[in-house]
Design a protein around this motif. Structure first.
Motif, PDB file in Angstrom:
ATOM      1  N   HIS A   1      37.316  69.640  65.503  1.00  0.00           N
ATOM      2  CA  HIS A   1      36.593  69.504  64.552  1.00  0.00           C
ATOM      3  C   HIS A   1      35.949  70.915  64.167  1.00  0.00           C
TER       4      HIS A   1
ATOM      5  N   HIS B   1      35.681  73.956  60.811  1.00  0.00           N
ATOM      6  CA  HIS B   1      36.087  74.401  59.461  1.00  0.00           C
ATOM      7  C   HIS B   1      36.116  75.869  59.591  1.00  0.00           C
TER       8      HIS B   1
ATOM      9  N   LYS C   1      42.617  64.312  57.214  1.00  0.00           N
ATOM     10  CA  LYS C   1      41.193  63.700  56.886  1.00  0.00           C
ATOM     11  C   LYS C   1      41.071  63.303  55.452  1.00  0.00           C
TER      12      LYS C   1
ATOM     13  N   HIS D   1      32.640  62.540  63.537  1.00  0.00           N
ATOM     14  CA  HIS D   1      30.971  62.780  63.411  1.00  0.00           C
ATOM     15  C   HIS D   1      30.123  61.605  63.128  1.00  0.00           C
TER      16      HIS D   1
ATOM     17  N   ASP E   1      32.058  69.979  64.943  1.00  0.00           N
ATOM     18  CA  ASP E   1      32.054  69.920  63.562  1.00  0.00           C
ATOM     19  C   ASP E   1      31.350  71.298  62.941  1.00  0.00           C
TER      20      ASP E   1
HETATM   21 ZN   LIG Z   1      33.415  68.445  59.260  1.00  0.00          ZN
END
Ligand SMILES: [Zn+2]
Length: 437
Positions: free
Chosen positions: A67, A69, A154, A239, A312
């Motif tokens: 996870h 970004h 996702k 998450h 995340d």
């Molecule tokens: Zn995320």
């Protein structure tokens, strides 16, 4: 002669604390051609071109962070492949799976995946795989993305934070699930029910927390579980921040629904009661909740209802972290710190390195179908981490490889330090050697 030459390993690493799937103990790991070719008792390893003895420093499999970004291309000033993967390596992460949003274009069709791969190519310090995105109207793009190699898809049920990645409504969610089930793919879901979210009634943390209640997560998990049961799709809840999700997840699994879930270092180590006023480096969605809720999330991990712990990592430039929780960008930067943050709290709660490796390497690798990753085992890639589990350090954000110096962990004292990271048997250094998976 040739047989003997072949028997010589490229590298043998010894440690008194090798974390293997069957447990932790003294061992020697032999590497040849980038793969683990043998695991031996500590004093019985074969000859090798290079011998490394870590003493009491632990040897872990490289972590797999599913996870992340990265934001390149399009928002590379938030984070890019070069900086993100250097941060990953420094934090003991040898494979990341990049999220399909916050970069431009978002990864919602095969052309956009090609653009992303081209942007990443040649600048990654560790291995990189990709998620695709499921948004309204792109059900026809999902199979081509699957065939082009994304690990799954996702989607959001509530606004994502960026206009170009809209959420799915009930019909859209069902359509995506039916399509993804047709090729036995995986749907990973940001699960907050928009009907239970509100605009914060003020700029402070309590108002922000009140605007995104745990019930919104719980309700969304129930919806996803019901539809996953109906369509047969493999679903994964991203998450998890609220412990209210644990019972619906456990119930769905008892009923045979193919559903898994993850939580993140910040939900396991930080707590709402300690968020300083205006400190929006702590803002993420869903939010960091109470200390009591945090204890319940640890119980969920111990019980196996939560299987993965992944970062995340969702950075932005500092200017978007205005000191107003209603207005600031929601995302926490922690890619380089996940292992030490989780280990610090895990050790305090009586967990071992083997638990951390299961949550942060083995299970995420299985989730994303990354064979040969996530465990020290014969035949696996020699992605390895020398981890001094007893070292203590204070986080200084200016020393991190993250592109922007923003993280809620700044100034915190954490246990454990990554000494060396190997990718396919080679020490990760300045020369980008990661592969796009
Ligand atoms: Zn995320």
């Amino acid at each position: 002669m040739s047989a003997e030459v072949e028997d010589v390993a490229d590298l043998v690493i010894r440690s008194r604390r090798v974390v293997l799937p069957e447990g932790e103990g003294p061992a020697a790991v032999a590497v040849r051609g980038g793969k683990i070719v043998g695991v031996y008792s500590h004093d019985a390893a074969p000859d090798a071109v290079e011998q490394v003895d870590l003493g009491d420093v632990a040897l872990l499999p490289g972590l797999v962070d599913t996870h992340v970004h990265v934001n390149e291309p399009g928002r590379t000033h938030w984070e890019g492949f070069a900086s993100a993967t250097r941060a990953a390596a420094a934090g003991g992460v040898t494979t990341i799976v990049d999220m399909p949003l916050n970069s431009l274009p978002p990864t919602v069709n095969a052309d956009a995946l090609a653009v992303k791969r081209e942007a990443a190519d040649g600048q990654c310090a560790v291995d990189v795989a990709f998620w695709g995105g499921a948004i309204p109207g792109n059900a026809g793009d999902l199979r081509p993305l699957h065939e082009a190699g994304v690990r799954g898809f996702k989607c959001f049920l509530s606004p994502s934070g960026v206009d170009e990645f809209p959420p799915l409504d009930e019909d859209g969610l069902r359509a995506a699930m039916v399509e993804i089930a047709s090729f036995d793919g995986l749907l990973v879901v940001h699960a907050e029910d928009p009907a239970l979210l509100a605009d914060p009634e003020g700029p402070g943390y309590p108002e922000f927390l009140g605007s995104r209640p745990g019930e919104a997560e719980c309700r969304a998990v129930e919806r996803v579980a019901a539809l996953a049961g109906e369509t047969g799709v493999r679903a994964h809840i991203l998450h998890v921040s609220s412990a209210l999700c644990l019972e619906p997840l456990a119930k769905a699994r008892r009923e045979g629904v193919r559903i898994t879930a993850e939580t993140c270092p910040h939900y396991l180590t930080l707590m709402a009661e300690e968020v300083p006023e205006g400190a929006t480096q702590f803002k993420c969605c869903p939010p960091i909740r109470s200390s009591a809720n945090r204890d319940e999330l640890w119980r969920g991990l111990a019980d196996g209802v939560l299987g993965c712990v992944v970062s995340d990592h969702s950075p932005s430039t500092p200017d978007l972290k205005v000191p107003d929780f209603a207005a600031a960008w929601g995302g926490i930067s922690s890619l380089q710190l996940g292992l030490t943050a989780v280990w610090t709290e895990a050790a305090r709660r009586g967990h071992g390195l083997g638990d951390v490796v299961r949550w942060m390497a083995e299970h995420p690798a299985a989730l994303a179908g990354l064979r040969g990753k996530g465990a020290i085992a014969v035949g696996a890639d020699a992605d390895l981490v020398a981890f001094d589990a007893d070292a203590v350090h204070t986080v200084d954000v200016s020393t991190l490889h993250h592109k922007n110096p923003v993280t809620p962990y700044h100034g915190r004292t954490l246990m454990g330090e990554v000494r060396t990271t190997w990718l396919r048997g080679r020490v990760v250094g300045n020369d980008p050697q990661g592969t796009l998976l």
